[in-house]
Design an enzyme around this catalytic site. Sequence first.
Site, PDB file in Angstrom:
ATOM      1  N   CYS A  49       0.613  -1.269  -0.212  1.00 14.21           N
ATOM      2  CA  CYS A  49       0.096   0.029  -0.144  1.00 14.21           C
ATOM      3  C   CYS A  49       0.884   1.282  -0.056  1.00 14.21           C
ATOM      4  O   CYS A  49       0.280   2.526  -0.209  1.00 14.21           O
ATOM      5  CB  CYS A  49      -0.839   0.073   1.364  1.00 14.21           C
ATOM      6  SG  CYS A  49      -0.009  -0.020   2.824  1.00 14.21           S
ATOM      7  N   ASP A  79       2.398   2.489   2.381  1.00 14.55           N
ATOM      8  CA  ASP A  79       2.430   3.000   3.767  1.00 14.55           C
ATOM      9  C   ASP A  79       3.682   3.188   4.294  1.00 14.55           C
ATOM     10  O   ASP A  79       4.312   2.244   4.435  1.00 14.55           O
ATOM     11  CB  ASP A  79       1.171   2.625   4.670  1.00 14.55           C
ATOM     12  CG  ASP A  79      -0.083   2.945   4.225  1.00 14.55           C
ATOM     13  OD1 ASP A  79      -0.272   3.846   3.429  1.00 14.55           O
ATOM     14  OD2 ASP A  79      -1.122   2.466   4.818  1.00 14.55           O
ATOM     15  N   CYS A  94      -2.841   4.241   6.838  1.00 15.36           N
ATOM     16  CA  CYS A  94      -4.401   3.833   7.303  1.00 15.36           C
ATOM     17  C   CYS A  94      -4.746   4.183   8.566  1.00 15.36           C
ATOM     18  O   CYS A  94      -4.007   4.012   9.507  1.00 15.36           O
ATOM     19  CB  CYS A  94      -4.800   2.501   6.584  1.00 15.36           C
ATOM     20  SG  CYS A  94      -4.149   1.243   7.286  1.00 15.36           S
ATOM     21  N   CYS A 140      -1.592  -4.675   8.296  1.00 14.74           N
ATOM     22  CA  CYS A 140      -1.122  -3.063   8.803  1.00 14.74           C
ATOM     23  C   CYS A 140      -0.350  -3.207  10.148  1.00 14.74           C
ATOM     24  O   CYS A 140       0.197  -2.120  10.275  1.00 14.74           O
ATOM     25  CB  CYS A 140      -2.401  -2.264   8.742  1.00 14.74           C
ATOM     26  SG  CYS A 140      -3.445  -2.404   7.423  1.00 14.74           S
TER      27      CYS A 140
HETATM   28 FE1  FES Z   1      -1.138   0.391   4.463  1.00 13.67          FE
HETATM   29 FE2  FES Z   1      -2.832  -0.430   6.129  1.00 13.67          FE
HETATM   30  S1  FES Z   1      -3.458  -0.056   4.271  1.00 13.67           S
HETATM   31  S2  FES Z   1      -0.948  -0.457   6.200  1.00 13.67           S
END
Ligand code: FES
Length: 144
Positions: free
Chosen positions: A35, A37, A60, A104
């Site tokens: 993702c 992140d 998120c 996550c």
């Molecule tokens: Fe990327 Fe949760 S969607 S860490």
Amino acid sequence: MALYSKKVMEHFMKPKNVGEIKNADGVGTVGNPVCGDLMTVYVKVKAGKIADIKFKTFGCAAALATSDMICDLAKGKTLEKAATLTRADVAGSLGGLPPIKMHCSNLAADALHEALYNYYKKSGLTIPEALSKEHESRKKHAEH
Ligand code: FES
């Protein structure tokens, strides 16, 4: 049914440990390649214990809540104890995460372990084998 537990929402809406520690003794940053992140954990160490810990996360709601929770779990712990905190500990302390959000929670424990690795390295101390192995395997994955 709500996607997130009450605990996740609390930590997401009112995180207590967000921020940065200037002159941190250890800093660890990890990313989720799926993702995109990113999470950074900062630790201050005193007498072998985590005296202070903060995080900065671009991610998120689950990533933010797990960052805040890992800080709560690690604060005041000895470095040895903090190094044994797992992804499952984080998710469990939050009352669980939806299956599609479990990945996550990986970031939080990983970022903490990376910050501890960085502390040992910077201080010229012997790096515990488990932290070293984890660090090497993360590096290998990042290269692919
Ligand atoms: Fe990327 Fe949760 S969607 S860490």
